[in-house]
Motif scaffolding. Structure first.
Motif, PDB file in Angstrom:
ATOM      1  N   SER A  54      13.929  -4.828 -32.016  1.00 47.74           N
ATOM      2  CA  SER A  54      14.401  -5.228 -33.340  1.00 47.74           C
ATOM      3  C   SER A  54      13.518  -4.683 -34.456  1.00 47.74           C
ATOM      4  O   SER A  54      14.019  -4.304 -35.518  1.00 47.74           O
ATOM      5  CB  SER A  54      14.474  -6.756 -33.431  1.00 47.74           C
ATOM      6  OG  SER A  54      13.192  -7.330 -33.219  1.00 47.74           O
ATOM      7  N   HIS A  55      12.186  -4.622 -34.249  1.00 47.29           N
ATOM      8  CA  HIS A  55      11.310  -4.083 -35.288  1.00 47.29           C
ATOM      9  C   HIS A  55      11.554  -2.597 -35.497  1.00 47.29           C
ATOM     10  O   HIS A  55      11.544  -2.101 -36.627  1.00 47.29           O
ATOM     11  CB  HIS A  55       9.843  -4.338 -34.918  1.00 47.29           C
ATOM     12  CG  HIS A  55       9.385  -5.731 -35.223  1.00 47.29           C
ATOM     13  ND1 HIS A  55       8.065  -6.095 -35.356  1.00 47.29           N
ATOM     14  CD2 HIS A  55      10.090  -6.872 -35.430  1.00 47.29           C
ATOM     15  CE1 HIS A  55       7.966  -7.381 -35.622  1.00 47.29           C
ATOM     16  NE2 HIS A  55       9.189  -7.879 -35.669  1.00 47.29           N
ATOM     17  N   ASP A  57      14.412  -1.042 -34.878  1.00 49.64           N
ATOM     18  CA  ASP A  57      15.713  -0.970 -35.547  1.00 49.64           C
ATOM     19  C   ASP A  57      15.554  -1.179 -37.053  1.00 49.64           C
ATOM     20  O   ASP A  57      16.155  -0.474 -37.876  1.00 49.64           O
ATOM     21  CB  ASP A  57      16.667  -2.023 -34.989  1.00 49.64           C
ATOM     22  CG  ASP A  57      17.281  -1.599 -33.650  1.00 49.64           C
ATOM     23  OD1 ASP A  57      17.003  -0.472 -33.207  1.00 49.64           O
ATOM     24  OD2 ASP A  57      18.027  -2.406 -33.074  1.00 49.64           O
ATOM     25  N   ALA A  58      14.744  -2.175 -37.429  1.00 55.76           N
ATOM     26  CA  ALA A  58      14.549  -2.490 -38.848  1.00 55.76           C
ATOM     27  C   ALA A  58      13.922  -1.309 -39.590  1.00 55.76           C
ATOM     28  O   ALA A  58      14.356  -0.950 -40.699  1.00 55.76           O
ATOM     29  CB  ALA A  58      13.674  -3.736 -38.989  1.00 55.76           C
ATOM     30  N   PHE A 135      22.760  -6.985 -38.904  1.00 59.40           N
ATOM     31  CA  PHE A 135      21.503  -7.732 -38.988  1.00 59.40           C
ATOM     32  C   PHE A 135      21.699  -9.095 -39.646  1.00 59.40           C
ATOM     33  O   PHE A 135      20.757  -9.896 -39.699  1.00 59.40           O
ATOM     34  CB  PHE A 135      20.464  -6.949 -39.791  1.00 59.40           C
ATOM     35  CG  PHE A 135      19.984  -5.680 -39.127  1.00 59.40           C
ATOM     36  CD1 PHE A 135      20.488  -5.258 -37.904  1.00 59.40           C
ATOM     37  CD2 PHE A 135      19.004  -4.889 -39.719  1.00 59.40           C
ATOM     38  CE1 PHE A 135      20.056  -4.096 -37.297  1.00 59.40           C
ATOM     39  CE2 PHE A 135      18.549  -3.724 -39.126  1.00 59.40           C
ATOM     40  CZ  PHE A 135      19.079  -3.320 -37.919  1.00 59.40           C
ATOM     41  N   ASP A 138      20.557 -12.234 -37.924  1.00 52.39           N
ATOM     42  CA  ASP A 138      19.131 -12.341 -37.601  1.00 52.39           C
ATOM     43  C   ASP A 138      18.357 -12.247 -38.910  1.00 52.39           C
ATOM     44  O   ASP A 138      18.046 -11.157 -39.398  1.00 52.39           O
ATOM     45  CB  ASP A 138      18.729 -11.217 -36.649  1.00 52.39           C
ATOM     46  CG  ASP A 138      17.304 -11.370 -36.119  1.00 52.39           C
ATOM     47  OD1 ASP A 138      16.491 -12.027 -36.790  1.00 52.39           O
ATOM     48  OD2 ASP A 138      17.016 -10.817 -35.049  1.00 52.39           O
ATOM     49  N   LYS A 141      15.069 -10.188 -38.911  1.00 48.79           N
ATOM     50  CA  LYS A 141      15.291  -8.743 -38.828  1.00 48.79           C
ATOM     51  C   LYS A 141      15.773  -8.189 -40.161  1.00 48.79           C
ATOM     52  O   LYS A 141      15.308  -7.134 -40.611  1.00 48.79           O
ATOM     53  CB  LYS A 141      16.313  -8.460 -37.725  1.00 48.79           C
ATOM     54  CG  LYS A 141      16.448  -7.006 -37.307  1.00 48.79           C
ATOM     55  CD  LYS A 141      17.388  -6.910 -36.095  1.00 48.79           C
ATOM     56  CE  LYS A 141      17.523  -5.501 -35.585  1.00 48.79           C
ATOM     57  NZ  LYS A 141      18.418  -5.414 -34.403  1.00 48.79           N
ATOM     58  N   LEU A 144      12.857  -8.306 -42.698  1.00 46.62           N
ATOM     59  CA  LEU A 144      11.888  -7.239 -42.430  1.00 46.62           C
ATOM     60  C   LEU A 144      12.413  -5.900 -42.914  1.00 46.62           C
ATOM     61  O   LEU A 144      11.668  -5.097 -43.495  1.00 46.62           O
ATOM     62  CB  LEU A 144      11.599  -7.188 -40.930  1.00 46.62           C
ATOM     63  CG  LEU A 144      10.605  -6.113 -40.468  1.00 46.62           C
ATOM     64  CD1 LEU A 144       9.247  -6.317 -41.114  1.00 46.62           C
ATOM     65  CD2 LEU A 144      10.496  -6.129 -38.942  1.00 46.62           C
ATOM     66  N   THR A 145      13.700  -5.656 -42.705  1.00 40.87           N
ATOM     67  CA  THR A 145      14.310  -4.408 -43.176  1.00 40.87           C
ATOM     68  C   THR A 145      14.213  -4.303 -44.696  1.00 40.87           C
ATOM     69  O   THR A 145      13.856  -3.246 -45.238  1.00 40.87           O
ATOM     70  CB  THR A 145      15.784  -4.327 -42.750  1.00 40.87           C
ATOM     71  OG1 THR A 145      15.883  -4.448 -41.329  1.00 40.87           O
ATOM     72  CG2 THR A 145      16.404  -3.010 -43.180  1.00 40.87           C
ATOM     73  N   SER A 273      24.651  -1.171 -35.774  1.00 46.62           N
ATOM     74  CA  SER A 273      23.978  -2.446 -36.027  1.00 46.62           C
ATOM     75  C   SER A 273      24.817  -3.633 -35.561  1.00 46.62           C
ATOM     76  O   SER A 273      24.296  -4.742 -35.391  1.00 46.62           O
ATOM     77  CB  SER A 273      23.655  -2.586 -37.521  1.00 46.62           C
ATOM     78  OG  SER A 273      24.833  -2.823 -38.280  1.00 46.62           O
ATOM     79  N   SER A 277      21.438  -5.000 -29.421  1.00 41.56           N
ATOM     80  CA  SER A 277      20.148  -4.609 -29.967  1.00 41.56           C
ATOM     81  C   SER A 277      19.642  -3.366 -29.248  1.00 41.56           C
ATOM     82  O   SER A 277      19.710  -3.251 -28.024  1.00 41.56           O
ATOM     83  CB  SER A 277      19.147  -5.751 -29.802  1.00 41.56           C
ATOM     84  OG  SER A 277      17.900  -5.407 -30.371  1.00 41.56           O
ATOM     85  N   SER A 281      18.385   2.369 -32.448  1.00 44.92           N
ATOM     86  CA  SER A 281      17.268   3.191 -31.974  1.00 44.92           C
ATOM     87  C   SER A 281      17.737   4.269 -31.009  1.00 44.92           C
ATOM     88  O   SER A 281      17.250   5.409 -31.051  1.00 44.92           O
ATOM     89  CB  SER A 281      16.219   2.309 -31.294  1.00 44.92           C
ATOM     90  OG  SER A 281      15.693   1.371 -32.210  1.00 44.92           O
TER      91      SER A 281
END
Length: 528
Positions: A54-55, A57-58, A135, A138, A141, A144-145, A273, A277, A281
């Motif tokens: 997830s990080h 992806d963000a 996203f 979440d 997530k 963070l994005t 997205s 998950s 990526s």
């Protein structure tokens, strides 16, 4: 029908201008190769430290948004609109008028980009939700994005101004520095991942700061070289200036026409997205591998031919214009066909060798390889778009590529909806490749129908040479390929050794096949 290639067949001494086309392309390609290799090192580092979770992806979404817009503003629409106008001004041979235009274009572009950047910083959560609606479920997530987007988005302003300065250098036939500049992005991100990330509470945030630092460094690198041209002038607003209006008028449709492939890739991210998950990526890693041959050869050739096409149009040399496009198409086929074959047949070995470390698991390798194979189907067409579109932009015809782009993007959206449910993220890559096919065919047919591009003699034998040499390449890969499971359990050096053997033997087989079929260095020279 022109016969530049047939005259080159019998001429051992190509013209200086011909050497300039091929030589400049090789210079840009070599600099771009260095950047792409460092880019792969960067992606290996990111994959090892952050995997496809997830990080990761963000960050990829936060980076993709300004990076996508960069391709519209910096190396896309602005470059395609500005270079033809710059060529017209250069015909007047008046340095003061040229400097005045550069000053006003720079100031106007800077103002527009500043406004866009401020809006994006304020609306970062909304932008994150628009470009990654999956996203929404979440909150961590999505948040963070948005936080990373506030750091990465100013990169758009910095790299667009870098692209503006690069256009001046390319027009002056100084291709090395603009081609070398992207290296700094990769160096900055590698440094951020290895040095800064361990010191941060949220390690992935270091990558966002690395993007911002890269923009500053890239802009600073260009400044002294533009100063050598005498064109490092103070930016001034000039929205009412005739030339500025001309650039802006050409730029708006070019923003769409030149960037259809990037819009399609961005749509892939949006839909990815919504999938499981890691999908964002997987598409990112496969796209990065596809970008290696596209960036090294497709963009390099397009970068070199645009100033020449613009000058030939301004000097009313239609035959030389056509011959330049014909040469570019041949170079794309010469490199694009074997590159697409190699990416398709060696998808798992390539992904495993580069990314299968640390947080990157077996499933991530297989899923990334599947989408890489789908992208490989469209690689040749992505490259053809890069050299066909300048045939319109150099003539300041922005409407035709826009119309074609609309058809291509509509087909991509339809194919996305048809394929995503059956093939998930792989269906998104397949849709992008098929829409690139439509885009390239329509661009090429349009140039041919208007007699802007008239094929030179020798296409039949040239195509046969590529076909047979590609058969030799396939034979080598078939004979040396090892089962996928071995690639997943081998260590780094075993993978590198096996892949190096396949690549070296494949290149030799392809090259020897071309030579045995009669291809010689003089056949690769551009028009006189």
């Amino acid at each position: 029908m022109s016969s530049y290639s047939s005259s080159n067949l019998s001429s051992p001494n190509p013209s200086k201008g011909a050497k300039g086309l091929l030589g400049s392309s090789l210079i840009v390609a070599s600099m771009t190769m260095l950047s792409r290799i460092l880019g792969l090192v960067r992606d290996v580092v990111i994959a090892t430290l952050f995997g496809a979770g997830s990080h990761a992806d963000a960050f990829f979404v936060a980076f993709k948004i300004p990076n996508f817009l960069r391709r519209l503003f910096a190396e896309g629409a602005f470059n395609q609109a500005f270079v033809p106008v710059l060529a017209e001004m250069s015909q007047q041979d008046n340095k003061q008028l040229l400097k005045a235009m550069v000053s006003k274009v720079a100031g106007s572009l800077l103002m527009v980009l500043s406004v866009i950047t401020v809006i994006a910083l304020v609306a970062a959560p909304v932008l994150a939700l628009v470009f990654a609606p999956g996203f929404a479920g979440d909150g961590g997530k999505l948040g963070l994005t948005a936080d990373m987007l506030r750091i990465t988005f100013p990169y758009l302003l910095l790299i667009s101004m870098t692209g503006f300065l690069g256009s001046l250098l390319n027009h002056a036939k100084r291709f090395v520095i603009p081609a070398l500049t992207p290296v700094l992005l990769n160096v900055s991100l590698i440094t951020a991942a290895l040095w800064l990330a361990p010191q941060m509470t949220i390690p992935v945030m270091a990558l966002a700061w690395g993007v911002l630092a890269a923009g500053i460094l890239q802009l600073a690198l260009q400044l002294p070289f533009v100063a050598q041209l005498g064109l490092l002038v103070r930016p001034r607003l000039g929205f009412s200036d005739t030339r500025v209006k001309q650039v802006m008028k050409l730029m708006l449709p070019a923003m769409f026409g030149v960037s259809v492939a990037q819009i399609n890739l961005l749509l892939d991210t949006v839909l990815a997205s919504l999938l499981q998950s890691g999908s964002v990526s997987w598409l990112y890693y496969s796209d990065r591998l596809m970008e290696l041959p596209l960036g090294v050869f497709g963009i390099a050739i397009a970068t070199v031919i645009l100033p020449g096409l613009s000058q030939r149009h301004a000097s009313k040399s239609p035959q030389a214009f056509s011959d330049t496009i014909d040469w570019a198409l041949r170079m794309v086929l010469l490199v694009g066909v074997p590159a697409a074959i190699a990416l398709g047949l060696l998808a798992e070995p390539l992904v495993a060798t580069l990314f299968h470390y640390g947080a990157m698991g077996d499933q991530d390798v297989l899923f990334s390889a599947a989408s890489l194979r789908a992208y490989a189907l469209g690689l040749l067409f992505f490259m053809l778009i890069k050299v066909l579109a300048p045939g319109y932009f150099a003539r300041q015809d922005m409407k035709t590529p826009v119309r074609i782009g609309i058809w291509a993007m509509a087909s991509n959206m339809l194919l996305n909806l048809l394929l995503v449910w059956q093939f998930a993220h792989v269906g998104l890559a397949m849709a992008t490749s098929l829409s690139a096919l439509l885009n390239a065919v329509l661009l090429g047919f349009g140039l041919y129908r208007q007699k802007i591009w008239q094929p030179c003699v020798g296409w039949g034998i040239f195509s046969l040479r590529i076909l047979l040499a590609s058969g030799a390449l396939c034979g080598v890969i078939y004979l040396t390929f090892q089962p996928v499971q071995r690639w997943l359990v081998w260590g780094l050096w075993q993978r590198v050794e096996q892949l190096a053997i396949i690549v070296v033997l494949g290149i030799l087989a392809y090259g020897i096949g071309l030579v045995l079929m009669g291809l010689r260095w003089r056949h690769l020279q551009g028009p006189k």
